[in-house]
Design an enzyme around this catalytic site. Sequence first.
Site, short mmCIF file in Angstrom:
data_model
loop_
_atom_site.label_atom_id
_atom_site.label_comp_id
_atom_site.label_asym_id
_atom_site.label_seq_id
_atom_site.Cartn_x
_atom_site.Cartn_y
_atom_site.Cartn_z
N LEU A 188 -3.08 85.20 -4.93
CA LEU A 188 -2.12 85.27 -3.83
C LEU A 188 -0.77 85.84 -4.25
O LEU A 188 0.26 85.53 -3.66
CB LEU A 188 -1.91 83.87 -3.22
CG LEU A 188 -3.15 83.21 -2.63
CD1 LEU A 188 -2.82 81.82 -2.13
CD2 LEU A 188 -3.73 84.04 -1.52
N CYS A 189 -0.74 86.68 -5.29
CA CYS A 189 0.52 87.27 -5.76
C CYS A 189 0.50 88.79 -5.63
O CYS A 189 1.29 89.47 -6.29
CB CYS A 189 0.79 86.87 -7.20
SG CYS A 189 1.21 85.14 -7.37
N GLY A 190 -0.37 89.33 -4.83
CA GLY A 190 -0.46 90.78 -4.69
C GLY A 190 0.83 91.38 -4.17
O GLY A 190 1.33 92.38 -4.70
#
Length: 143
Positions: free
Chosen positions: A88-90
Amino acid sequence: MATLRDLKGRIGSVGSSEKITGAMKMISSAKMHKAEGVLRRLSPFRDCVQAIIGNLLSSDAVVSSPLTQVRPAVQRVAIVLFGSDDGLCGAYNVNIFKGFIALLGSIRERCGRNVEIEVVPVGKKLRAAVTRLAAGDTTLKVA
């Protein structure tokens, strides 16, 4: 056409996914609050250093330091990029990379096109992106 049993199973599956997503949001929010707290605790030190440097620069005293001496044009620049490998850090990694591209442009504008730039990427995703970028640029080195 879906049967009533299929629809109930689908509704239950969506509900479970919502619970998992909610838990993930709570965990990331807690981690973010913790990081913000650490930064808030460092703020007094930053303010103190900023005040000291401001007082030194505003005084009429002559300061002799290697940091204030005029040097020849910059030939080499080093940049450290901190990215994330977690899920979830894209968007975070993309924003870091966009900022890096903008920084490269401003460095080349100020120092010239032939300045050698060494990049130290931290994180698998950023390392891969910077390596692809450096493949077509002879002045960009990846450490």
